[in-house]
Each structure stands twice: as structure tokens, then as C-alpha cells.
Scaffold this active site. Sequence first.
Site, short mmCIF file in Angstrom:
data_model
loop_
_atom_site.label_atom_id
_atom_site.label_comp_id
_atom_site.label_asym_id
_atom_site.label_seq_id
_atom_site.Cartn_x
_atom_site.Cartn_y
_atom_site.Cartn_z
N GLU A 154 1.99 -2.61 4.38
CA GLU A 154 3.26 -2.37 3.71
C GLU A 154 4.34 -3.14 4.45
OE1 GLU A 154 6.22 -1.86 1.50
OE2 GLU A 154 4.33 -0.97 0.81
N CYS A 161 2.80 -0.51 -11.96
CA CYS A 161 3.11 0.75 -12.65
C CYS A 161 4.16 0.47 -13.73
CB CYS A 161 3.55 1.84 -11.69
SG CYS A 161 5.05 1.47 -10.76
N GLY A 217 -1.65 6.11 -1.81
CA GLY A 217 -2.55 6.69 -2.79
C GLY A 217 -3.78 5.83 -3.05
N LYS A 218 -3.56 4.54 -3.30
CA LYS A 218 -4.69 3.67 -3.59
C LYS A 218 -5.51 3.40 -2.33
CE LYS A 218 -2.48 1.75 -7.66
NZ LYS A 218 -1.29 2.65 -7.60
N ALA A 266 0.77 -1.24 0.00
CA ALA A 266 0.00 0.00 0.00
C ALA A 266 0.80 1.29 0.00
CB ALA A 266 -0.95 0.01 1.20
N ALA A 267 2.05 1.28 0.44
CA ALA A 267 2.80 2.54 0.53
C ALA A 267 2.97 3.16 -0.87
CB ALA A 267 4.16 2.31 1.17
N PRO A 268 2.88 4.49 -0.94
CA PRO A 268 2.74 5.46 0.15
C PRO A 268 1.32 5.75 0.62
CG PRO A 268 3.07 6.61 -1.91
CD PRO A 268 3.18 5.15 -2.24
N ARG A 326 9.03 2.24 4.37
CA ARG A 326 7.89 2.74 3.61
C ARG A 326 6.61 2.71 4.45
NH1 ARG A 326 7.79 2.93 -1.84
NH2 ARG A 326 5.84 1.78 -2.02
#
Length: 381
Positions: free
Chosen positions: A137, A233, A114-115, A110-112, A142
Site C-alpha cells: 500500500e 469497485c 480484504g483481498k 492492498a489496503a485495508p 492506509r
Amino acid sequence: MTGFPEGFDEMLACSVGKERADAVLEALQGPPSVSVRLNPSKLRECPFPDAVPVPWSPWGFLLKERPVFTLDPLFHAGAYYVQDTSAMFVGHLFRQLELEEGAVVLDLCAAPGGKTTDIAASLRERFGERFTLLSNEVMRSRYSVLRSNVETWGDPCVGTVSKDPSAFGQTPLFDVIVADVPCSGEGMFRKDAQAVAEWSPATVEFCAARSRRILRDIWPVLKPGGWLLYSTCTFNHLENDETVAWIAGELGADILPPCPQPPAVCTKHGYLMLPGTVPGEGQYAAVLRKHGTPEGLRSANPFTLFRAEVPAPQWSGPRWNLTREEALRYLHGDALVLAADAPIGPLTLCYENLPLGPAKNLGKRCNNLYPKAKRIRMDIR
């Protein structure tokens, strides 16, 4: 950026086709975009002039230029989150899932944050406080950033933990797992020179294998009939479509066939946001549903089970609004002297009616209790 790693353009062309690859390579030579996503629990109107709405996010806005977010008190109040437009597409797919009140969701990598914050906003708009979102995370360095961002966002239905996927056990607990897995980071090339330096075909193969290990370890805690929202990503087929096909075949899931959702490109198994077709840095996402039905299953509270850290309740004392100058001084950790009519004792200091943090007003001075770890370190003048 001035150059691409050896082998990148060939793998990109193999994954998305020569014409699209050329468009991506050209786009990656330009500057990155900047965008924000509002926290609908705190802010409904975009505070930035000339911002353009992001079509696939009800709260996303593309900005004309990058402001100094550190010097905006609204940023520190959790009124918005700075997030790439492409990454917001995962939230768009999440909002299309068939979920019921009381949904229990795991954001695995999950870091940082956003989602996590996007999913939290979506669940709150849909179910109020009748949901549970556990944000995980594994990397401790992080994790501290994730925890801070979740605290700033301020949703008590979101808890954070730091666990390896293998440590979640074997009990099916979650209706949805969002797995934005660590990847080769091709979508970070314009923002992170280190991502360019570390990329290689061998790195891609390593990341694909790691993703499969992560999914194998976490698979038991997804309920039968539960949803997996897989994303990266990066753009290559090894980490994207081929890994999704492996999940379906090896772990047991149906892949939801992608349907046209411009500007995403439909791949064989998912969606691909590519620089050159979107203003953002790029994102891949796919949706799968685990085989089986969840009949008779009841979820334990994952906050209790995994000792999650949950954002603390609002600070004690009446609220007192600060001017922008006062708010920046407070966030910087400076001493304050409030107006003569400010209440004496514990206060919650605010900016535009949004809480920033605690203080204790003694009259002639006000003790600044804003956490040292969160204070602005740059010059605020």
C-alpha cells in the site's frame, strides 16, 4: 443516499445498459449489506446466527444485520474479516488461476487488507506454507491499517510493504499480481458520502489514467506468462473494460474471455457485480495473462528484497483462556486479575482458544501488554 452526482446515471447507462442501470440506481437507494469472511486457519463455523453462505466464497457469509464487531473478541483475534460480498468475487477468480507450489504473489493496492487475507487463505488451503504473498500500500496512512489487519490475520507467509509501483524495479518476480486499483468509487456510494461528493466524469477519466500509469510501472515485475487480476469497485467502462483492453494492447497480455459465473454480469473483457443483482456494493474484475513464458526464471525472496514487515511469531508463555467479559476488558486495556490457578509469568491470553495478545501474570495482578494502538476505545459495558 438521497441523490446521485451529475452525469452518473448517464455514464452508468452507457456502461451497463439502461435496464441494468435503473436496477443499480434503485438498489443504491437502499441500505448496504454486511458480510464476513472466516479465517479458515482459525475458524471453520460461522459464529453469527442465521448467516447465509456466499456462493462464490467458501468462507463468506451474509449477515442479517450488522453486529458491533468491536465488541466481539473473535474479531480482534482475526477469526474473520468484515468484507463486502462483491469484493469476495476477486478471491473466487484468484482460486481459478493455474498456480504451482511456491507461488509468489503481489497484492499491489492492498489496503485495508480484504483481498490480501482472502488470497492468503486461498494459498494456504492449497499449498500450506509453500507460498509468498507480498501486500503493498503506497499511502502511509492506509498502510498502517493494512499492516495491522495482516498482523491480526496472522499468516507468516504474508509480508507488507509501502512502495510506489515504480519502486519495485524491473526484475520479473511475481507469478500473480492482484491490482485492485484506486478508482472513482461508485461501489462505495452507499457507504461513503465522500465518494459521492468527489465523483464526476473528470474524476473517472483521471482514475482511468492513473490506473494505466500504475499498471505500466508495475508490469516489468510480473513474470512472462504470469497472471494479472485487475479489479475496481466501480462500474464504468472507462476504468474497467477499456483499461483492460489498454493493458492487453499496450503492455502485452491475453485477456481471458469471461465465462458465465452468476451472479456476475459478463462484460466484453471481465465480470461486473452490480447492486441489485448481488447483495453487495459492486465490483469489476478481469483476468489477463502476460505474453511470454517464465522458463529459467527464479524468484528472489521479495520479503528480503523489499524489507517486508512480516507478522511476529506468537507471544511467549502458556495460553490462558479468558471469558468474553475478561477478553473485552483486556482488549480495552484494563487491569486484570486472573484466576488463582493461572500460570505466573508471561502468558498468551486467548478467547475460545484463539490468541489475543501478551500479558504477564504476577499473581495478585496481571500486567496488560495488549498494544495501545489496537485497544478498544468505545465503552465496553
